[in-house]
Write an enzyme that holds these catalytic residues in place. Structure first.
Site, PDB file in Angstrom:
ATOM      1  CG  HIS A  85      46.355  42.233  30.321  1.00 12.77           C
ATOM      2  ND1 HIS A  85      44.692  42.775  30.280  1.00 12.77           N
ATOM      3  CD2 HIS A  85      46.717  41.462  30.757  1.00 12.77           C
ATOM      4  CE1 HIS A  85      44.380  41.340  30.699  1.00 12.77           C
ATOM      5  NE2 HIS A  85      45.475  40.475  30.894  1.00 12.77           N
ATOM      6  CG  HIS A  99      48.674  50.802  33.995  1.00 10.32           C
ATOM      7  ND1 HIS A  99      47.316  50.242  33.424  1.00 10.32           N
ATOM      8  CD2 HIS A  99      49.732  50.904  34.247  1.00 10.32           C
ATOM      9  CE1 HIS A  99      48.482  48.919  34.713  1.00 10.32           C
ATOM     10  NE2 HIS A  99      49.469  49.435  34.910  1.00 10.32           N
ATOM     11  CB  THR A 112      46.204  44.394  36.892  1.00 11.76           C
ATOM     12  OG1 THR A 112      47.468  43.345  36.688  1.00 11.76           O
ATOM     13  CG2 THR A 112      46.856  45.283  36.260  1.00 11.76           C
TER      14      THR A 112
END
Length: 307
Positions: A89, A119, A226
């Site tokens: 991820h 991110h 998340t």
């Protein structure tokens, strides 16, 4: 009937084989089985609660809190070696236990650094999780801390203020940030999920901002970004951004998700603020006020000069 049962079994196996029920919107396809951000509450009900992160910080609605004093960083300058891993991820680096701590800044005691991850967008495009007045930066760094008294993040997340995350924005720069050379080069060795490589002699200080740029920040209560989206996070989002070149930013998009797709747009969409108050540190206001005072003084002097 047998076909119906077989269909359910195959669906269950597919969920197990993918290794996760949730995914980012960039991974969602018509024939896919993962749940994008809109459906994360189906993966974990916490994701549908009222204190979720990230949020859009509207600066004119923030509230000045003069008790949001500068932080005290301990061990941030200490060099360490660790693995950088593609976890399917994002990229994550675990921090050795008790290496670095943060206190002050109206935190409830001392918090020890556990890990950091990032991110980002697509080839240097918008990709931060938090936004400022609607502006989305290219990337965002999260340094995750937990209260010193806890031995695991799982235990810390049971405490409403058990976790403190420091968030840093990145901005595109015309020059390369040499402090990130080793970090960016390591990305080439972890292209696929579960791959990892060693990072030698890195420090949190090297990856973040200069001390003078870490006194202006925003604070609010929120969640993990998340699943399981646990609402146990004290968020600090710094005003100033870390510079990276376009080439450095684009390198992150060369990684791949567990399904082989390009690892891009790895951010959760903005969540409702739901009447939560976002506070701002006093330092930012002081600096702004001094700037306005100086500007006003110049205007006054200019107007008072004879023609």
């Amino acid at each position: 009937m047998q076909r119906l049962v077989l269909s359910f079994v195959l669906a269950a196996l597919l969920n197990i084989c993918t290794g996760a029920d949730w995914c980012y919107q960039s991974q969602v396809t018509c024939g896919g089985h993962c749940k994008g951000p809109v459906f994360w509450n189906q993966v974990n009900t916490e994701c549908g609660k009222s204190r979720q992160s990230p949020i859009n910080i509207v600066t004119r609605k923030t509230v000045l809190d003069e008790t949001l004093t500068p932080f005290r960083f301990n061990g941030y300058h200490t060099a360490f070696s660790s693995y950088i891993k593609n976890n399917g991820h994002s990229v994550q680096v675990n921090i050795p236990d008790n290496l670095a701590t943060v206190s002050g800044g109206k935190l409830e005691g001392t918090y020890k650094a556990v890990q950091f991850h990032l991110h980002w967008g697509n080839n240097g495009g918008p990709g931060s999780e938090h936004t400022i007045d609607g502006e989305q930066y290219p990337m965002e760094l999260h340094i995750v801390h937990m209260k010193e008294k806890y031995s695991s993040l799982t235990d810390a997340l049971k405490d409403r203020t058990g976790v403190a995350v420091l968030g840093f924005f990145y901005e595109e720069s015309s020059s390369t940030n040499r402090r990130y050379d080793d970090f960016v080069q390591a990305l080439g060795k972890i292209q696929n999920t579960s791959m990892n490589t060693t990072l030698n002699s890195i420090s949190l200080e090297r990856l973040t901002l200069s001390p003078g740029n870490m006194t202006s920040y925003y604070r609010y209560e929120g969640s993990l970004t998340t699943p399981g989206c646990t609402e146990s996070v004290v968020w600090t989002v710094f005003e100033h951004a870390i510079p990276l070149s376009r080439t450095q930013l684009k390198t992150f998009s060369s990684l791949r998700f567990h399904d082989g797709k390009p690892m891009v747009d790895t951010f959760r969409p903005i969540q409702p603020r739901n009447n939560r108050v976002v506070y701002r540190s006093g330092t930012a206001v002081v600096v702004a006020s001094v700037g306005l005072l100086v500007a006003s003084l110049f205007v006054t002097l200019g107007l008072s000069r004879p023609n």
